[in-house]
Design a protein around this motif. Structure first.
Motif, PDB file in Angstrom:
ATOM      1  N   GLY A  35      70.797  89.888  81.938  1.00 17.64           N
ATOM      2  CA  GLY A  35      70.045  91.126  82.195  1.00 17.64           C
ATOM      3  C   GLY A  35      70.455  91.707  83.530  1.00 17.64           C
ATOM      4  N   SER A  36      70.035  92.933  83.779  1.00 14.26           N
ATOM      5  CA  SER A  36      70.470  93.602  85.009  1.00 14.26           C
ATOM      6  C   SER A  36      69.822  92.994  86.253  1.00 14.26           C
ATOM      7  N   SER A  37      68.620  92.447  86.126  1.00 19.82           N
ATOM      8  CA  SER A  37      67.911  91.929  87.309  1.00 19.82           C
ATOM      9  C   SER A  37      68.621  90.752  87.968  1.00 19.82           C
ATOM     10  N   VAL A  38      69.333  89.936  87.179  1.00 21.32           N
ATOM     11  CA  VAL A  38      69.960  88.751  87.772  1.00 21.32           C
ATOM     12  C   VAL A  38      71.354  89.035  88.346  1.00 21.32           C
ATOM     13  N   LEU A  85      69.182  80.931  78.623  1.00 20.80           N
ATOM     14  CA  LEU A  85      67.881  81.096  77.976  1.00 20.80           C
ATOM     15  C   LEU A  85      67.978  81.495  76.516  1.00 20.80           C
ATOM     16  N   ASP A  86      68.940  82.368  76.196  1.00 22.04           N
ATOM     17  CA  ASP A  86      68.875  82.994  74.879  1.00 22.04           C
ATOM     18  C   ASP A  86      70.199  83.653  74.517  1.00 22.04           C
ATOM     19  N   GLU A  87      70.283  84.096  73.282  1.00 19.41           N
ATOM     20  CA  GLU A  87      71.457  84.833  72.793  1.00 19.41           C
ATOM     21  C   GLU A  87      71.007  85.701  71.619  1.00 19.41           C
ATOM     22  N   LEU A 124      64.972  83.050  85.944  1.00 16.46           N
ATOM     23  CA  LEU A 124      64.349  83.898  84.912  1.00 16.46           C
ATOM     24  C   LEU A 124      64.306  85.353  85.354  1.00 16.46           C
ATOM     25  N   GLY A 125      64.359  86.260  84.380  1.00 12.72           N
ATOM     26  CA  GLY A 125      63.957  87.647  84.592  1.00 12.72           C
ATOM     27  C   GLY A 125      62.667  87.853  83.823  1.00 12.72           C
ATOM     28  N   ILE A 126      62.239  89.082  83.721  1.00 10.36           N
ATOM     29  CA  ILE A 126      61.047  89.381  82.924  1.00 10.36           C
ATOM     30  C   ILE A 126      61.291  90.691  82.181  1.00 10.36           C
ATOM     31  N   ALA A 138      56.670  91.951  79.500  1.00  9.20           N
ATOM     32  CA  ALA A 138      56.315  90.619  80.038  1.00  9.20           C
ATOM     33  C   ALA A 138      56.858  89.479  79.194  1.00  9.20           C
ATOM     34  N   HIS A 139      57.929  89.735  78.412  1.00  3.08           N
ATOM     35  CA  HIS A 139      58.546  88.589  77.742  1.00  3.08           C
ATOM     36  C   HIS A 139      59.348  87.787  78.753  1.00  3.08           C
ATOM     37  N   ILE A 140      59.491  86.492  78.481  1.00  2.10           N
ATOM     38  CA  ILE A 140      60.423  85.670  79.259  1.00  2.10           C
ATOM     39  C   ILE A 140      61.386  85.040  78.269  1.00  2.10           C
ATOM     40  N   ALA A 141      62.675  84.999  78.650  1.00  2.00           N
ATOM     41  CA  ALA A 141      63.750  84.777  77.683  1.00  2.00           C
ATOM     42  C   ALA A 141      63.507  85.817  76.593  1.00  2.00           C
ATOM     43  N   PHE A 142      63.414  85.396  75.317  1.00  2.00           N
ATOM     44  CA  PHE A 142      63.021  86.372  74.292  1.00  2.00           C
ATOM     45  C   PHE A 142      61.696  85.966  73.653  1.00  2.00           C
ATOM     46  N   ASN A 143      60.845  85.290  74.411  1.00  2.00           N
ATOM     47  CA  ASN A 143      59.503  84.985  73.912  1.00  2.00           C
ATOM     48  C   ASN A 143      58.684  86.265  74.015  1.00  2.00           C
ATOM     49  N   ALA A 191      68.415  98.998  74.410  1.00  2.00           N
ATOM     50  CA  ALA A 191      69.342  99.966  73.799  1.00  2.00           C
ATOM     51  C   ALA A 191      70.255 100.579  74.847  1.00  2.00           C
ATOM     52  N   ARG A 192      69.839 100.555  76.114  1.00  2.00           N
ATOM     53  CA  ARG A 192      70.673 101.160  77.167  1.00  2.00           C
ATOM     54  C   ARG A 192      72.026 100.450  77.310  1.00  2.00           C
ATOM     55  N   PHE A 193      72.118  99.220  76.810  1.00  2.00           N
ATOM     56  CA  PHE A 193      73.383  98.487  76.913  1.00  2.00           C
ATOM     57  C   PHE A 193      74.287  98.711  75.699  1.00  2.00           C
ATOM     58  N   ASP A 224      59.866  99.843  86.795  1.00  2.66           N
ATOM     59  CA  ASP A 224      59.558  99.666  85.364  1.00  2.66           C
ATOM     60  C   ASP A 224      59.062  98.253  85.049  1.00  2.66           C
ATOM     61  N   LYS A 225      59.145  97.346  86.027  1.00  3.76           N
ATOM     62  CA  LYS A 225      58.658  95.976  85.817  1.00  3.76           C
ATOM     63  C   LYS A 225      57.319  95.734  86.518  1.00  3.76           C
ATOM     64  N   ALA A 226      56.810  96.761  87.220  1.00  2.00           N
ATOM     65  CA  ALA A 226      55.616  96.570  88.049  1.00  2.00           C
ATOM     66  C   ALA A 226      54.406  96.119  87.232  1.00  2.00           C
TER      67      ALA A 226
END
Ligand code: GLP
Length: 248
Positions: free
Chosen positions: A37-40, A66-68, A131-133, A137-142, A166-168, A201-203
């Motif tokens: 993700g962009s945050s990391v 975390l995920d794929e 982790l990102g979020i 408020a999902h973590i990984a894809f939970n 979708a932005r990616f 957007d994560k606030a």
């Protein structure tokens, strides 16, 4: 939960990378859990810098992502496998055989999930998980749901996640609709958790995670129950006051 507020996302990355680097120096055979993700990105940039400066050595480090996404080839530019190669692995001396991601092209996802979970366990569990979020408020894809699953599993993505990611992709219809992800238990069993959060957007998600109800409707809220979580946020993400209602 320790929360550190930084001015910029670059400072967030440097602070998170300092924790990851300290773990690698303390135990050169560490097992790291890694996010995409962009945050990391700023975290990985700072980790690569420390490697180039001779501060860290990845020759014995083992990683689990975390995920794929389900259905994407590992060579697809939006696969998390490709992301990790481009943004971290190709810049450091990690052994390819020590890097692990769940297989998004698996034929049998329940077998693949079990294999991934067993592999993490036989490596001794995750020492430090980055982790990102998600905005929801999902973590990984939970994803927010009425219940969360403990172990690695296949999951349909929430509509809001498909829209956010979708932005990616060229268009929303190109975003995979499912993924294979570590479960909430896989995440919670990690000995140390470092979360990075940047952008306004994560606030709302951040506020719900820290101060809201612990509920499967806000997957990140379960981190309130972990005894070793550091959340590193920029000022934009820290801007929202606590909300008592779950956001999802
Ligand atoms: C994806 C990943 C998450 C990540 C989230 C946030 O959905 N599965 O692990 O935390 O994106 O990504 P970004 O940092 O790009 O907002």
């Amino acid at each position: 939960m320790i929360v550190k507020i930084c001015k910029t996302k670059e400072e967030v990355g440097q602070t998170a990378a300092a924790l990851c680097n300290a773990q690698i120096i303390k135990n050169p055979q560490s097992v790291l859990g890694l996010a995409t993700g962009s945050s990391v990105l700023t975290t990985y940039q700072a980790m690569v810098k420390a490697y180039n400066d001779g501060i860290t050595d990845y020759s014995q480090i083992v990683t689990y992502n975390l995920d794929e996404y389900c259905g994407l080839e590992s060579t697809h530019p939006q696969s998390y496998c490709y992301f990790m190669e481009e943004n971290l692995f190709k810049h450091i001396n990690i052994k390819p055989e020590n890097t692990n991601l769940p297989d998004g092209k698996a034929i049998d996802f329940s077998k693949e999930s079990q294999r991934y979970e067993d592999s993490i366990n036989s490596a001794g569990g995750i020492d430090l998980l980055l982790l990102g979020i998600g905005r929801n408020a999902h973590i990984a894809f939970n994803e927010p749901n009425t219940k969360l699953l403990d172990n690695t599993h296949r999951i349909e993505l929430a509509k809001s996640t498909v829209q956010a990611n979708a932005r990616f992709f060229e268009s929303e219809k190109d975003v995979p609709k499912a993924s294979i992800t570590m479960g909430i238990g896989t995440i919670m069993r990690s000995r140390t958790i470092v979360m990075v959060v940047s952008g306004s957007d994560k606030a709302e998600a951040l506020a719900a995670m820290k101060n809201g109800l612990i509920t499967p409707q806000c997957p990140a809220s379960f981190l309130q129950l972990h005894n070793n979580v550091t959340v590193i946020v920029d000022e934009a993400a820290a801007s929202q006051k606590a909300k008592s209602k779950p956001i999802c």
